[in-house]
Write an enzyme that holds these catalytic residues in place. Structure first.
Site, short mmCIF file in Angstrom:
data_model
loop_
_atom_site.label_atom_id
_atom_site.label_comp_id
_atom_site.label_asym_id
_atom_site.label_seq_id
_atom_site.Cartn_x
_atom_site.Cartn_y
_atom_site.Cartn_z
N LYS A 114 42.93 52.10 41.04
CA LYS A 114 42.45 51.65 42.35
C LYS A 114 43.62 51.24 43.25
O LYS A 114 43.69 51.65 44.42
CB LYS A 114 41.48 50.48 42.18
CG LYS A 114 40.87 50.00 43.46
CD LYS A 114 39.97 48.82 43.24
CE LYS A 114 40.67 47.62 42.68
NZ LYS A 114 41.84 47.15 43.44
N GLN A 156 36.66 41.47 38.82
CA GLN A 156 36.58 42.55 37.84
C GLN A 156 35.75 42.12 36.63
O GLN A 156 35.92 41.01 36.12
CB GLN A 156 38.01 42.94 37.42
CG GLN A 156 38.12 44.11 36.50
CD GLN A 156 37.53 45.39 37.10
OE1 GLN A 156 37.60 45.62 38.29
NE2 GLN A 156 36.90 46.19 36.26
N ASP A 174 31.53 45.05 46.53
CA ASP A 174 30.90 45.74 45.39
C ASP A 174 29.45 45.27 45.18
O ASP A 174 28.87 45.51 44.13
CB ASP A 174 31.72 45.53 44.11
CG ASP A 174 31.39 46.59 43.04
OD1 ASP A 174 30.77 47.62 43.38
OD2 ASP A 174 31.76 46.38 41.86
#
Ligand code: NAP
Length: 290
Positions: free
Chosen positions: A58, A102, A125
């Site tokens: 990423k 994460q 997200d």
């Protein structure tokens, strides 16, 4: 792979590259208007190797197109309170436009508490209950990136969802649940399966569109599929192996995502797209002007 099978592939890697090229131009336009570089902050707890590999990929894509990355790393024995404080510091920092926590987060840390600390504007997200609730209701919010990337891939390949029988395997809050909601909002008839589902092969056999997100290598067999089904394999297991047994499925499917090169690159492209959208919104620049 036979050449007839080659034409069945849903090439997420190629679509993702096109999205990233468009984003590079949008970021340049944003900066030309005096805007800051879009900035994505990621908090990682512990040292899960799969998470690490994902973040390296990423960060590389971010630097290629002009997104600034900030990484916050916390020890795996950190506390929920310390994690929430780290999120809050990023929420209060106006130079950070987007926040990712994460996952997986090591036990016994309450990752939900960290997710809930991310406000809608920076929740790129779609992990908070507010974001997920809005996605379910079809209201504006950033949807979770993997299902959003899958919807984009389905649109790109002109897969008709209106009235289609869609089966989703997996009910996690970041993947299966928002996926099912997005398919419902696109007028599919959706069956959501999980580990207590009875006779999974029979349900999968009714799917016009099958989305598999279970984390079990090569679990879904080609013989279970309806001929002509569209098969999306979101699974990503050690050794670049999907949740669908590709070799037996490709002959039955009309379209199928490869692993790697299908869903994975679309997830990253979607995170980056959401980051640019979040930045533009926070700077008061209409995204459609870019
Ligand atoms: P997760 O939280 O572990 O959820 C797995 C889901 O699969 C659960 O709902 C579980 O049911 C269900 N399941 C497990 N065994 C099953 C079985 N035998 N039959 C039916 N359902 C079963 O996983 P996740 O985070 O959603 O991730 C799923 C997969 O997607 C993983 O391989 C992950 O690496 C991958 N992934 C890929 C991307 C990408 O960008 N490509 C992004 C995120 C995740 P229960 O709820 O009943 O336990």
């Amino acid at each position: 792979m036979h050449s007839s099978e080659d034409g069945k592939l849903m090439r997420g890697g190629e679509l993702a590259r096109r999205i990233l090229d468009e984003l590079r131009a949008k970021i340049a336009a944003l900066r030309a208007r005096g805007g800051a570089a879009p900035t994505l902050a990621t908090i990682m707890v512990g040292d899960d190797p799969a998470s690490h590999a994902y973040l390296v990929a990423k960060d590389k894509r971010c630097s290629e197109i002009g997104i600034e990355c900030r990484r916050v790393t916390l020890a795996k024995d950190t506390t929920t309170q310390r994690l929430v404080e780290a999120v809050t510091a990023l929420v209060e920092d106006a130079s950070v436009h987007a926040i990712l926590v994460q996952h997986p987060v090591p036990e016994p840390i309450d990752k939900r508490a960290a997710f809930e600390a991310i406000p809608l504007a920076k929740d790129v997200d779609g992990v908070s209950s507010a974001s997920l609730g809005r996605v379910i209701l079809g209201m504006p919010a950033f949807p979770s990136c993997t299902p959003a990337g899958i919807m984009r891939l389905l649109r790109e390949y002109q897969v008709s969802l209106d009235g289609a029988d869609a089966v989703v395997v997996g009910r996690s809050p970041i993947l299966g649940r928002p996926m099912a909601s997005m398919l419902i909002n696109a007028h599919a008839t959706v069956t959501l399966c999980h580990s207590r589902t009875r006779d999974l092969p029979a349900i999968i056999g009714r799917a016009d569109v099958l989305i598999v997100a279970m984390g079990k290598p090569r679990f879904v067999q080609g013989g279970w599929l309806e001929r002509g089904a569209v098969v999306i394999d979101a699974g990503y297991n050690a050794g670049n192996i999907g949740d669908v047994d590709f070799d037996s499925a490709v002959g039955q499917a009309a379209l199928i995502t490869p692993v790697p090169g299908g869903v994975g690159p679309m997830t990253i492209a979607t995170v980056l797209e959401h980051t640019v959208q979040a930045c533009a919104a926070q700077l008061g620049v209409p995204y459609t002007d870019l």
